[in-house]
Structure formats: C-alpha cells, structure tokens
Design a protein around this motif. Structure first.
Motif, mmCIF file in Angstrom:
data_model
loop_
_atom_site.group_PDB
_atom_site.id
_atom_site.type_symbol
_atom_site.label_atom_id
_atom_site.label_comp_id
_atom_site.label_asym_id
_atom_site.label_seq_id
_atom_site.Cartn_x
_atom_site.Cartn_y
_atom_site.Cartn_z
ATOM 1 N N HIS A 75 -12.200 0.324 -6.160
ATOM 2 C CA HIS A 75 -11.684 -1.039 -6.247
ATOM 3 C C HIS A 75 -10.432 -1.082 -7.121
ATOM 4 N N LEU A 76 -10.483 -0.378 -8.248
ATOM 5 C CA LEU A 76 -9.340 -0.352 -9.155
ATOM 6 C C LEU A 76 -8.097 0.224 -8.464
ATOM 7 N N GLY A 77 -8.285 1.327 -7.733
ATOM 8 C CA GLY A 77 -7.152 1.942 -7.045
ATOM 9 C C GLY A 77 -6.595 1.074 -5.934
ATOM 10 N N LEU A 78 -7.473 0.457 -5.167
ATOM 11 C CA LEU A 78 -7.021 -0.398 -4.068
ATOM 12 C C LEU A 78 -6.337 -1.658 -4.594
ATOM 13 N N ARG A 79 -6.860 -2.203 -5.683
ATOM 14 C CA ARG A 79 -6.231 -3.376 -6.284
ATOM 15 C C ARG A 79 -4.853 -3.018 -6.843
ATOM 16 N N GLU A 80 -4.736 -1.824 -7.410
ATOM 17 C CA GLU A 80 -3.434 -1.355 -7.910
ATOM 18 C C GLU A 80 -2.440 -1.214 -6.757
ATOM 19 N N ALA A 81 -2.904 -0.702 -5.624
ATOM 20 C CA ALA A 81 -2.025 -0.551 -4.461
ATOM 21 C C ALA A 81 -1.510 -1.902 -3.978
ATOM 22 N N LEU A 82 -2.350 -2.919 -4.075
ATOM 23 C CA LEU A 82 -1.937 -4.257 -3.630
ATOM 24 C C LEU A 82 -0.900 -4.889 -4.552
ATOM 25 N N LYS A 83 -0.710 -4.340 -5.722
ATOM 26 C CA LYS A 83 0.331 -4.844 -6.630
ATOM 27 C C LYS A 83 1.724 -4.406 -6.182
ATOM 28 N N THR A 84 1.767 -3.442 -5.277
ATOM 29 C CA THR A 84 3.044 -2.950 -4.765
ATOM 30 C C THR A 84 3.481 -3.780 -3.560
ATOM 31 N N ASP A 85 4.641 -3.440 -3.014
ATOM 32 C CA ASP A 85 5.163 -4.162 -1.852
ATOM 33 C C ASP A 85 4.892 -3.444 -0.533
ATOM 34 N N TYR A 86 4.121 -2.376 -0.555
ATOM 35 C CA TYR A 86 3.876 -1.639 0.674
ATOM 36 C C TYR A 86 3.089 -2.491 1.665
ATOM 37 N N GLN A 87 3.430 -2.334 2.931
ATOM 38 C CA GLN A 87 2.815 -3.145 3.978
ATOM 39 C C GLN A 87 1.413 -2.675 4.326
ATOM 40 N N TYR A 88 1.168 -1.362 4.179
ATOM 41 C CA TYR A 88 -0.131 -0.787 4.524
ATOM 42 C C TYR A 88 -0.640 0.072 3.373
ATOM 43 N N ILE A 89 -1.961 0.141 3.261
ATOM 44 C CA ILE A 89 -2.622 0.976 2.263
ATOM 45 C C ILE A 89 -3.571 1.905 3.008
ATOM 46 N N ILE A 90 -3.504 3.192 2.692
ATOM 47 C CA ILE A 90 -4.426 4.143 3.297
ATOM 48 C C ILE A 90 -5.272 4.768 2.196
ATOM 49 N N LEU A 91 -6.578 4.792 2.405
ATOM 50 C CA LEU A 91 -7.524 5.300 1.418
ATOM 51 C C LEU A 91 -8.093 6.634 1.885
ATOM 52 N N PHE A 92 -7.937 7.648 1.017
ATOM 53 C CA PHE A 92 -8.442 8.989 1.307
ATOM 54 C C PHE A 92 -9.508 9.380 0.290
ATOM 55 N N GLU A 93 -10.531 10.111 0.721
ATOM 56 C CA GLU A 93 -11.273 10.962 -0.185
ATOM 57 C C GLU A 93 -10.608 12.336 -0.129
ATOM 58 N N TYR A 94 -10.938 13.188 -1.103
ATOM 59 C CA TYR A 94 -10.269 14.478 -1.221
ATOM 60 C C TYR A 94 -10.398 15.327 0.034
ATOM 61 N N ASP A 95 -11.448 15.115 0.856
ATOM 62 C CA ASP A 95 -11.666 15.955 2.035
ATOM 63 C C ASP A 95 -11.315 15.249 3.339
ATOM 64 N N SER A 96 -10.484 14.220 3.257
ATOM 65 C CA SER A 96 -10.042 13.522 4.473
ATOM 66 C C SER A 96 -8.532 13.632 4.600
ATOM 67 N N LEU A 97 -8.043 13.567 5.840
ATOM 68 C CA LEU A 97 -6.613 13.747 6.044
ATOM 69 C C LEU A 97 -6.199 13.280 7.426
ATOM 70 N N CYS A 98 -4.872 13.274 7.634
ATOM 71 C CA CYS A 98 -4.267 12.967 8.932
ATOM 72 C C CYS A 98 -3.641 14.250 9.461
ATOM 73 N N TRP A 99 -3.892 14.544 10.733
ATOM 74 C CA TRP A 99 -3.398 15.766 11.360
ATOM 75 C C TRP A 99 -2.006 15.594 11.964
ATOM 76 N N GLY A 100 -1.543 14.359 12.019
ATOM 77 C CA GLY A 100 -0.232 14.077 12.592
ATOM 78 C C GLY A 100 0.209 12.683 12.200
ATOM 79 N N PRO A 101 1.391 12.260 12.658
ATOM 80 C CA PRO A 101 1.867 10.907 12.353
ATOM 81 C C PRO A 101 0.881 9.854 12.848
ATOM 82 N N ILE A 102 0.844 8.721 12.174
ATOM 83 C CA ILE A 102 -0.039 7.622 12.558
ATOM 84 C C ILE A 102 0.622 6.861 13.702
ATOM 85 N N LEU A 103 0.153 7.101 14.900
ATOM 86 C CA LEU A 103 0.744 6.492 16.093
ATOM 87 C C LEU A 103 0.630 4.978 16.045
ATOM 88 N N ASP A 104 1.521 4.305 16.753
ATOM 89 C CA ASP A 104 1.499 2.842 16.770
ATOM 90 C C ASP A 104 0.145 2.300 17.201
#
Length: 244
Positions: A75-104
């Motif tokens: 919650h603390l990390g996600l709330r901190e992310a919302l203090k920024t101007d970024y349009q999207y927030i992505i949440l990872f655990e250490y063993d999760s990832l994206c294998w390529g660009p996030i398609l539309d």
C-alpha cells in the motif's frame, strides 16, 4: 503499438533473500517502466545502486509471502507511485516480469486494471484456508490511476483489513479490486499472460517452464513465478526482449 515506458512507474516488492532473482529481472522491468520504486522489509535493503531505482524499507517482518505487514508495505509503495504524474502504475513481485513491450491490447481501459486473474475454484485451493474474495491476481499488475485510487481507498477505509485473505498478497489485492468494483483485464483469458506461483525448474511442476515458453512464443507478455536464471533464459528467448 505498445505502451510508452515513459508513462509508467513500477513498484517492486522484494526482500534480501531474493536479491539475485531481483537483479536478473531489473533489465526487463526497465524496458517497460521509466522509474522503479523498490520496497523491502526494514533492514533488508538490496543496495542495487541503480539511478533509476529508488529503494525504501518499511514494516519489518520476516514472513515475506503473507501477512498484514507486506500488504501495508505494498500500500505504501502504490500510494507513493500515485504521488507522481505517471499515467500507469505496474506492480511487480521479485519473481514477476514482462517478456516484451506492453502491447496496446494489454493496456487496461480507464478505471480498470490488468492482471493474470484466477478464480478460487480454478486452482490452488489451500487446505484449511477459507477465502472471501472470488478472485485473486498474479503479478505483474498494470493499473490505471483511477482504478488504483479506488482499490487503495477500500483498504484505507477498513472495508478490507490488512490481513484479510490470510494475508496472501495476490488474494488481498484481488479482494480490493472486487470490493472496489474495478474491472480486471484478464491476461490469462486473452493469452497475454502465463502465471503460477512457481514455474521454475526447481519448483514442484517443472513442466510449467516448457508451457510458459510456448505461451510466450504464442504472444504472452506477463509471468509470475520465475525464480532462477536457467528458467529465465529458457523462456526469454521466445519473448520480444530476448535474453537480457
């Protein structure tokens, strides 16, 4: 077309025992995020010395996978992310990832989020545990700001306690989405994700590594459960990013 990483901030949940696994995934996270906020328990700072990663320690707890303290840390990390101007927030655990660009087509509509979604009757019913939420969500999670605001408000108002769903993080966040009425773009259903709690060679079901590789070859972008380098390289060769 794909989501511009400059529109995305990432939040990563890790701990010191997972430092090496975290390090192997950093290059993949950097490909889809402009910045990363890394959260660990108190006294378990990873010291990655990466200028694009801000490290935070909060809510010391030796129980990494479940409990009210890890949910408060998220919650603390996600709330901190919302203090920024970024349009999207992505949440990872250490063993999760994206294998390529996030398609539309992987980008959730405004007011919703994206994740590999499971239903309680689908998989992994835990003996002796009763869960209230009908859904749970594997990492990574891709949030629109409005969806995340609604979910965090549910936690902050006490509608869902910090240790609800026995403190399991994937189920706790699923409960927030369910309570907040946030629609989930299900990456399992549309072929954009392949996820289990463990899809590594060292896990109980090593055949999942080959299944994940096939899924990525067929277009899957998101996975959770990659815990060793051998598994990473076996799957990553089929992704758009390749082996980083």
């Amino acid at each position: 077309m794909s989501l511009d990483p400059k529109k995305v901030i990432g939040v990563v949940m890790s701990h010191f025992a997972a430092r090496e696994n975290t390090l192997q995934h950093v290059p993949y996270w950097h490909r889809v995020c402009d910045r990363l906020l890394l959260y660990t328990p108190e006294g378990q700072r990873l010291n990655l010395n990466d200028p694009r990663i801000e490290e935070f320690e909060a809510f010391g707890d030796s129980k990494f996978h479940a409990g009210g303290t890890i949910n408060r840390r998220m919650h603390l990390g996600l709330r901190e992310a919302l203090k920024t101007d970024y349009q999207y927030i992505i949440l990872f655990e250490y063993d999760s990832l994206c294998w390529g660009p996030i398609l539309d087509r992987a980008v959730p509509p405004e007011g919703s989020m994206g994740s590999c979604m499971f239903h309680n009757e689908d998989y992994d019913v835990i003996p002796g545990k009763k869960f209230i939420s009908p859904i749970y969500l594997h990492f990574p999670h891709l949030y629109t700001r409005t969806a995340l605001e609604k979910m965090l408000a549910v936690a902050e108002s006490g509608q869902v306690s910090w240790d609800a769903e026995h403190g399991y993080v994937d189920r706790w966040l699923g409960f927030l989405a369910h309570k907040a009425g946030v629609p989930v773009l299900n990456y399992r259903a549309n072929g954009l994700g392949y996820s289990y709690e463990n899809i590594s060679y060292g896990g109980r079901f090593p055949h999942r590594v080959d299944e994940a590789a096939q899924a990525v070859q067929n277009g899957a972008i998101f996975s959770h459960g990659v815990k060793d380098r051998r598994t990473l390289e076996r799957i990553a060769r089929y992704g758009k990013f390749g082996i980083l």
